[in-house]
Each structure stands twice: as C-alpha cells, then as structure tokens.
Design a protein around this motif. Structure first.
Motif, PDB file in Angstrom:
ATOM      1  N   SER A 140      82.454  24.257 -27.025  1.00 45.03           N
ATOM      2  CA  SER A 140      82.880  23.359 -25.998  1.00 45.03           C
ATOM      3  C   SER A 140      84.089  24.328 -25.359  1.00 45.03           C
ATOM      4  O   SER A 140      84.093  24.245 -24.097  1.00 45.03           O
ATOM      5  N   LEU A 141      84.751  25.089 -26.062  1.00 45.68           N
ATOM      6  CA  LEU A 141      85.929  25.951 -25.455  1.00 45.68           C
ATOM      7  C   LEU A 141      85.304  26.946 -24.353  1.00 45.68           C
ATOM      8  O   LEU A 141      85.634  27.459 -23.407  1.00 45.68           O
ATOM      9  N   ASP A 142      84.220  27.693 -24.988  1.00 51.63           N
ATOM     10  CA  ASP A 142      83.516  28.635 -24.121  1.00 51.63           C
ATOM     11  C   ASP A 142      82.941  27.885 -22.865  1.00 51.63           C
ATOM     12  O   ASP A 142      83.029  28.540 -21.751  1.00 51.63           O
ATOM     13  N   ALA A 143      82.207  26.654 -22.918  1.00 47.44           N
ATOM     14  CA  ALA A 143      81.713  26.160 -21.730  1.00 47.44           C
ATOM     15  C   ALA A 143      82.866  25.698 -20.817  1.00 47.44           C
ATOM     16  O   ALA A 143      82.802  26.151 -19.672  1.00 47.44           O
ATOM     17  N   LEU A 196      87.606  28.834  -5.645  1.00 49.88           N
ATOM     18  CA  LEU A 196      88.827  28.803  -4.808  1.00 49.88           C
ATOM     19  C   LEU A 196      89.445  29.944  -4.459  1.00 49.88           C
ATOM     20  O   LEU A 196      90.193  30.066  -3.485  1.00 49.88           O
ATOM     21  N   SER A 197      88.765  31.169  -4.892  1.00 51.99           N
ATOM     22  CA  SER A 197      89.205  32.534  -4.167  1.00 51.99           C
ATOM     23  C   SER A 197      88.660  33.026  -3.086  1.00 51.99           C
ATOM     24  O   SER A 197      88.862  33.996  -2.488  1.00 51.99           O
ATOM     25  N   VAL A 198      87.708  32.229  -2.483  1.00 53.36           N
ATOM     26  CA  VAL A 198      87.058  32.583  -1.414  1.00 53.36           C
ATOM     27  C   VAL A 198      87.759  32.309  -0.044  1.00 53.36           C
ATOM     28  O   VAL A 198      88.810  31.592  -0.235  1.00 53.36           O
ATOM     29  N   LEU A 211      86.123  26.730 -15.697  1.00 48.96           N
ATOM     30  CA  LEU A 211      87.279  27.059 -14.998  1.00 48.96           C
ATOM     31  C   LEU A 211      87.104  28.321 -14.323  1.00 48.96           C
ATOM     32  O   LEU A 211      87.761  28.603 -13.289  1.00 48.96           O
ATOM     33  N   LYS A 212      86.408  29.338 -14.778  1.00 47.18           N
ATOM     34  CA  LYS A 212      86.250  30.585 -14.309  1.00 47.18           C
ATOM     35  C   LYS A 212      85.434  30.443 -12.904  1.00 47.18           C
ATOM     36  O   LYS A 212      85.693  31.028 -11.821  1.00 47.18           O
TER      37      LYS A 212
END
Length: 104
Positions: A59-62, A74-76, A67-68
């Motif tokens: 679940s943390l990996d997901a 958002l970085s576009v 988030l990534k």
C-alpha cells in the motif's frame, strides 16, 4: 576562523550568566496536581496491532506511485511554448492584442 571560535565561546559563556526563574519553586508549580499516570497495557496493545506487513509495504508503494504521478502531472508547463512566444512578442512590441474596454 579563530575569531569566530573565540566569539562563540564568549557568547556561550555569557548565556550561562542569565537569571532564570526557578519553576519548581514557584507557587503555581507547588499547587499543581501531579500528572495522572496511565497503565501502559493499552498502549502496548495498540502497538502490537500496528505491525508492518507485506500489505503495508504494497500500500505504501502504491501511494508513492500515485504521489509521483501527481507530482509529474503538476510539473508540466502551464503555458505551452507557442503561447509563451506570442506573449514575449507582445511584450517586446508593446501590443496587447485587445482594445481597451470603456469600463477602464
């Protein structure tokens, strides 16, 4: 560097010369009740139920992947290159591209 060490040593020494109130001898400290001590059994029971399992790792990996992906989205750039070029051209020429309204 040597001067900085001497100045730091002097300032540290002067900090120890300050008068600080004795909190344990104040009237409010003497009149205060002792804090309530709680049994630790409840805390230990909660801690035992919160173990890291393979499901926790998955679940943390997901969550990390979500988030990534959100960060990447958002970085576009907000304005594409063509629009940015048009804005720079208008700034350079002083043209606004629109007529002023009667409200201004």
């Amino acid at each position: 560097m040597r001067r900085a060490i001497v100045v730091f040593s002097l300032l540290t020494g002067l900090a120890g010369c300050g008068d600080f109130p004795e909190l344990e001898n104040s009237a409010s400290a003497r009149a205060a009740d002792y804090p309530e001590l709680l049994p630790i059994d409840g805390l230990l029971a909660q801690a035992e139920g919160a173990q890291i399992t393979p499901d926790t790792v998955e679940s943390l990996d997901a969550r990390i992947a979500r988030l990534k992906a959100a960060a990447e989205a958002l970085s576009v750039p907000v304005i594409d290159a063509d629009a940015m070029d048009r804005l720079h051209d208008q700034i350079d020429t002083g043209e606004s591209g629109t007529e002023p309204s009667a409200d201004n």
